[in-house]
Write a protein that holds these residues in place. Structure first.
Motif, short mmCIF file in Angstrom:
data_model
loop_
_atom_site.label_atom_id
_atom_site.label_comp_id
_atom_site.label_asym_id
_atom_site.label_seq_id
_atom_site.Cartn_x
_atom_site.Cartn_y
_atom_site.Cartn_z
N THR A 299 -52.52 -2.42 -6.52
CA THR A 299 -52.57 -3.55 -7.45
C THR A 299 -54.03 -3.95 -7.68
O THR A 299 -54.93 -3.56 -6.93
CB THR A 299 -51.83 -4.78 -6.90
OG1 THR A 299 -52.48 -5.20 -5.69
CG2 THR A 299 -50.36 -4.46 -6.63
N THR B 277 -50.06 -7.75 -0.75
CA THR B 277 -49.97 -7.06 -2.03
C THR B 277 -49.87 -5.56 -1.74
O THR B 277 -49.97 -5.13 -0.59
CB THR B 277 -51.19 -7.38 -2.93
OG1 THR B 277 -50.94 -6.91 -4.26
CG2 THR B 277 -52.47 -6.78 -2.39
N ILE C 272 -55.31 -6.86 -7.22
CA ILE C 272 -55.77 -7.66 -6.07
C ILE C 272 -56.08 -6.75 -4.89
O ILE C 272 -57.08 -6.95 -4.20
CB ILE C 272 -54.71 -8.73 -5.70
CG1 ILE C 272 -54.56 -9.76 -6.82
CG2 ILE C 272 -55.07 -9.42 -4.38
CD1 ILE C 272 -55.78 -10.59 -7.13
N GLY C 273 -55.25 -5.76 -4.64
CA GLY C 273 -55.51 -4.81 -3.55
C GLY C 273 -56.83 -4.08 -3.74
O GLY C 273 -57.63 -3.96 -2.80
N MET D 159 -49.74 -15.77 -7.10
CA MET D 159 -49.67 -15.13 -5.80
C MET D 159 -49.23 -16.15 -4.75
O MET D 159 -49.72 -17.27 -4.73
CB MET D 159 -51.04 -14.57 -5.38
CG MET D 159 -51.57 -13.42 -6.22
SD MET D 159 -50.71 -11.85 -5.94
CE MET D 159 -51.23 -11.44 -4.28
N TRP E 102 -40.69 -7.64 -1.51
CA TRP E 102 -41.62 -6.90 -2.37
C TRP E 102 -41.89 -5.47 -1.92
O TRP E 102 -42.53 -4.70 -2.64
CB TRP E 102 -42.95 -7.64 -2.45
CG TRP E 102 -42.83 -8.96 -3.14
CD1 TRP E 102 -42.67 -10.19 -2.56
CD2 TRP E 102 -42.82 -9.18 -4.54
NE1 TRP E 102 -42.57 -11.15 -3.52
CE2 TRP E 102 -42.66 -10.57 -4.77
CE3 TRP E 102 -42.92 -8.35 -5.66
CZ2 TRP E 102 -42.61 -11.13 -6.02
CZ3 TRP E 102 -42.88 -8.92 -6.92
CH2 TRP E 102 -42.72 -10.29 -7.09
N HIS F 53 -49.25 -17.44 -0.99
CA HIS F 53 -50.24 -17.36 0.09
C HIS F 53 -49.66 -17.84 1.41
O HIS F 53 -48.60 -18.48 1.45
CB HIS F 53 -51.46 -18.23 -0.26
CG HIS F 53 -51.11 -19.68 -0.36
ND1 HIS F 53 -50.81 -20.27 -1.57
CD2 HIS F 53 -50.97 -20.64 0.58
CE1 HIS F 53 -50.51 -21.55 -1.35
NE2 HIS F 53 -50.59 -21.79 -0.06
N ASP G 211 -41.74 -11.95 1.85
CA ASP G 211 -42.65 -10.81 1.71
C ASP G 211 -41.86 -9.50 1.70
O ASP G 211 -42.20 -8.57 0.97
CB ASP G 211 -43.67 -10.79 2.86
CG ASP G 211 -44.56 -12.02 2.85
OD1 ASP G 211 -44.98 -12.46 1.76
OD2 ASP G 211 -44.83 -12.56 3.94
N ARG H 35 -53.42 -14.38 -11.65
CA ARG H 35 -52.03 -14.00 -11.49
C ARG H 35 -51.41 -14.84 -10.39
O ARG H 35 -52.09 -15.22 -9.44
CB ARG H 35 -51.89 -12.51 -11.18
CG ARG H 35 -52.54 -12.09 -9.92
CD ARG H 35 -52.94 -10.65 -9.80
NE ARG H 35 -53.01 -9.79 -10.93
CZ ARG H 35 -54.02 -9.72 -11.82
NH1 ARG H 35 -55.03 -10.51 -11.73
NH2 ARG H 35 -53.99 -8.86 -12.80
N PHE I 261 -52.78 -13.17 1.74
CA PHE I 261 -51.90 -12.66 0.69
C PHE I 261 -51.42 -11.28 1.09
O PHE I 261 -52.14 -10.54 1.76
CB PHE I 261 -52.63 -12.56 -0.65
CG PHE I 261 -53.17 -13.86 -1.15
CD1 PHE I 261 -52.40 -14.68 -1.96
CD2 PHE I 261 -54.46 -14.26 -0.82
CE1 PHE I 261 -52.90 -15.88 -2.42
CE2 PHE I 261 -54.96 -15.46 -1.28
CZ PHE I 261 -54.19 -16.27 -2.09
#
Length: 157
Positions: free
Chosen positions: A51, A47, A53-54, A32, A102, A34, A99, A30, A45
């Motif tokens: 998610t 998040t 990734i989290g 992302m 989001w 950075h 950031d 996905r 990152f």
């Protein structure tokens, strides 16, 4: 180019790359954004905690980050590990207005998760300037030689 030189080029050029494709083991890549930090030896990152990734970072999964940037003349596939970082100073250091877009409550949002990607190894292609690369391609085609538009190698972090 030595492993050390190519690694230095990687970190130098990552300052001009904004986004790559991140995937933890067993998940699809996905996009992302950075924050590259050579001094930390890490890519950071942000998040939300719920998610993929989290969750993958909380589980300490291995991951792959793929970079394709013609502007930075950098192409790379980097393997490493994900983890959650709870250092508030690090969050403050890397936080940006992008950031904030989001998260409803900005960096104070309880869903914010700071994820550290610790590179272990990778393969890097660092191309030369466009003009030099085109010249090299043209001269190699005319001479029957092989083009060499930049540096390529495997590195360890």
């Amino acid at each position: 180019m030595t492993d050390t030189d190519l690694k230095g080029t990687f970190w130098d050029r990552m300052e001009n790359v904004n986004v790559g494709m991140l995937s933890a083991q067993g998940t699809d890549p996905r996009p992302m954004a950075h924050h590259a930090r050579r001094d930390d030896g890490a890519l950071w990152f942000l998040t939300a905690h719920d998610t993929d990734i989290g969750k993958d970072a909380a589980a300490g999964k291995t991951a792959r980050y793929q970079i394709v940037s013609g502007d930075a003349k950098l192409y790379a596939v980097i393997d490493g590990a994900l983890s959650i970082e709870t250092d508030r100073a690090k969050l403050e250091e890397i936080w940006s207005p992008m950031d904030a877009a989001w998260f409803e409550d900005g960096k104070e949002d309880p869903n914010v998760r700071l994820v550290r990607f610790s590179p272990a190894k990778g393969e890097v292609w660092a191309t030369d300037s466009t003009a030099k690369a085109l010249y090299d391609l043209a001269t190699s085609a005319m001479s029957g030689g092989t083009a060499n538009p930049g540096s390529h190698g495997k590195i360890t972090f």
